[in-house]
Motif scaffolding. Structure first.
Motif, PDB file in Angstrom:
ATOM      1  N   SER A 138       0.838  -1.203   0.000  1.00 17.92           N
ATOM      2  CA  SER A 138       0.000   0.000   0.000  1.00 17.92           C
ATOM      3  C   SER A 138       0.875   1.256   0.000  1.00 17.92           C
ATOM      4  O   SER A 138       0.488   2.282  -0.566  1.00 17.92           O
ATOM      5  CB  SER A 138      -0.958   0.004   1.181  1.00 17.92           C
ATOM      6  OG  SER A 138      -0.253  -0.018   2.397  1.00 17.92           O
ATOM      7  N   ASN A 139       2.067   1.196   0.593  1.00 18.31           N
ATOM      8  CA  ASN A 139       2.984   2.338   0.552  1.00 18.31           C
ATOM      9  C   ASN A 139       3.464   2.598  -0.878  1.00 18.31           C
ATOM     10  O   ASN A 139       3.610   3.757  -1.284  1.00 18.31           O
ATOM     11  CB  ASN A 139       4.187   2.109   1.470  1.00 18.31           C
ATOM     12  CG  ASN A 139       3.825   2.259   2.935  1.00 18.31           C
ATOM     13  OD1 ASN A 139       2.818   2.877   3.279  1.00 18.31           O
ATOM     14  ND2 ASN A 139       4.616   1.680   3.808  1.00 18.31           N
ATOM     15  N   ASP A 140       3.722   1.514  -1.628  1.00 23.30           N
ATOM     16  CA  ASP A 140       4.113   1.667  -3.034  1.00 23.30           C
ATOM     17  C   ASP A 140       3.004   2.353  -3.819  1.00 23.30           C
ATOM     18  O   ASP A 140       3.251   3.281  -4.602  1.00 23.30           O
ATOM     19  CB  ASP A 140       4.409   0.310  -3.679  1.00 23.30           C
ATOM     20  CG  ASP A 140       5.632  -0.379  -3.092  1.00 23.30           C
ATOM     21  OD1 ASP A 140       6.544   0.320  -2.593  1.00 23.30           O
ATOM     22  OD2 ASP A 140       5.650  -1.625  -3.133  1.00 23.30           O
ATOM     23  N   LEU A 141       1.770   1.886  -3.634  1.00 19.81           N
ATOM     24  CA  LEU A 141       0.636   2.475  -4.346  1.00 19.81           C
ATOM     25  C   LEU A 141       0.440   3.939  -3.984  1.00 19.81           C
ATOM     26  O   LEU A 141       0.157   4.776  -4.839  1.00 19.81           O
ATOM     27  CB  LEU A 141      -0.641   1.682  -4.058  1.00 19.81           C
ATOM     28  CG  LEU A 141      -0.699   0.283  -4.634  1.00 19.81           C
ATOM     29  CD1 LEU A 141      -1.940  -0.447  -4.138  1.00 19.81           C
ATOM     30  CD2 LEU A 141      -0.669   0.326  -6.145  1.00 19.81           C
ATOM     31  N   GLU A 142       0.620   4.249  -2.716  1.00 24.04           N
ATOM     32  CA  GLU A 142       0.484   5.632  -2.276  1.00 24.04           C
ATOM     33  C   GLU A 142       1.558   6.509  -2.928  1.00 24.04           C
ATOM     34  O   GLU A 142       1.275   7.613  -3.380  1.00 24.04           O
ATOM     35  CB  GLU A 142       0.564   5.739  -0.757  1.00 24.04           C
ATOM     36  CG  GLU A 142       0.348   7.156  -0.258  1.00 24.04           C
ATOM     37  CD  GLU A 142       0.361   7.248   1.260  1.00 24.04           C
ATOM     38  OE1 GLU A 142       0.262   8.380   1.750  1.00 24.04           O
ATOM     39  OE2 GLU A 142       0.482   6.210   1.942  1.00 24.04           O
ATOM     40  N   SER A 143       2.775   6.022  -2.996  1.00 26.25           N
ATOM     41  CA  SER A 143       3.864   6.782  -3.622  1.00 26.25           C
ATOM     42  C   SER A 143       3.579   7.037  -5.096  1.00 26.25           C
ATOM     43  O   SER A 143       3.794   8.139  -5.608  1.00 26.25           O
ATOM     44  CB  SER A 143       5.189   6.028  -3.477  1.00 26.25           C
ATOM     45  OG  SER A 143       5.563   5.935  -2.136  1.00 26.25           O
ATOM     46  N   ILE A 144       3.092   6.010  -5.774  1.00 24.56           N
ATOM     47  CA  ILE A 144       2.761   6.159  -7.196  1.00 24.56           C
ATOM     48  C   ILE A 144       1.634   7.175  -7.371  1.00 24.56           C
ATOM     49  O   ILE A 144       1.696   8.051  -8.234  1.00 24.56           O
ATOM     50  CB  ILE A 144       2.378   4.795  -7.799  1.00 24.56           C
ATOM     51  CG1 ILE A 144       3.604   3.882  -7.845  1.00 24.56           C
ATOM     52  CG2 ILE A 144       1.762   4.969  -9.191  1.00 24.56           C
ATOM     53  CD1 ILE A 144       3.292   2.435  -8.146  1.00 24.56           C
ATOM     54  N   LEU A 159       1.669  10.806  -9.429  1.00 22.75           N
ATOM     55  CA  LEU A 159       0.781  11.105 -10.556  1.00 22.75           C
ATOM     56  C   LEU A 159       0.033  12.423 -10.395  1.00 22.75           C
ATOM     57  O   LEU A 159      -0.291  13.075 -11.381  1.00 22.75           O
ATOM     58  CB  LEU A 159      -0.240   9.973 -10.741  1.00 22.75           C
ATOM     59  CG  LEU A 159       0.293   8.690 -11.343  1.00 22.75           C
ATOM     60  CD1 LEU A 159      -0.777   7.600 -11.286  1.00 22.75           C
ATOM     61  CD2 LEU A 159       0.739   8.907 -12.770  1.00 22.75           C
ATOM     62  N   VAL A 160      -0.247  12.808  -9.173  1.00 28.51           N
ATOM     63  CA  VAL A 160      -1.022  14.030  -8.955  1.00 28.51           C
ATOM     64  C   VAL A 160      -0.148  15.220  -8.549  1.00 28.51           C
ATOM     65  O   VAL A 160      -0.673  16.279  -8.215  1.00 28.51           O
ATOM     66  CB  VAL A 160      -2.151  13.815  -7.920  1.00 28.51           C
ATOM     67  CG1 VAL A 160      -3.142  12.779  -8.424  1.00 28.51           C
ATOM     68  CG2 VAL A 160      -1.595  13.419  -6.562  1.00 28.51           C
TER      69      VAL A 160
END
Length: 70
Positions: free
Chosen positions: A3-9, A13-14
């Motif tokens: 979930s930390n990886d997804l949050e970083s991505i 992006l934003v």
């Protein structure tokens, strides 16, 4: 992927000046865009347009200014 990886991505992006370029416009949408520019909408011209979006330096920024979302 954590979930930390997804949050970083997601944050990347934003970030200011970043985003996702949607290049899946329909033929009628591209035809309307081309009509306003006096460009004949053909399979070849639409392909060239999409390729330009991914290969020309700064082209994505120009597209966003000319055709804002919404």
């Amino acid at each position: 992927m954590t979930s930390n990886d997804l949050e970083s991505i997601t944050l990347a992006l934003v970030a200011d000046g970043k985003g996702i370029l949607a290049a899946d416009e329909t033929v009628p949408t591209l035809t309307r865009r081309f009509d306003t520019l006096g460009i004949r909408s053909t399979e070849q011209s639409r392909r060239a347009y999409r390729e330009m979006l991914f290969t020309a330096p700064g082209a994505a920024g120009i597209h966003q200014r000319c055709y804002p979302a919404g």
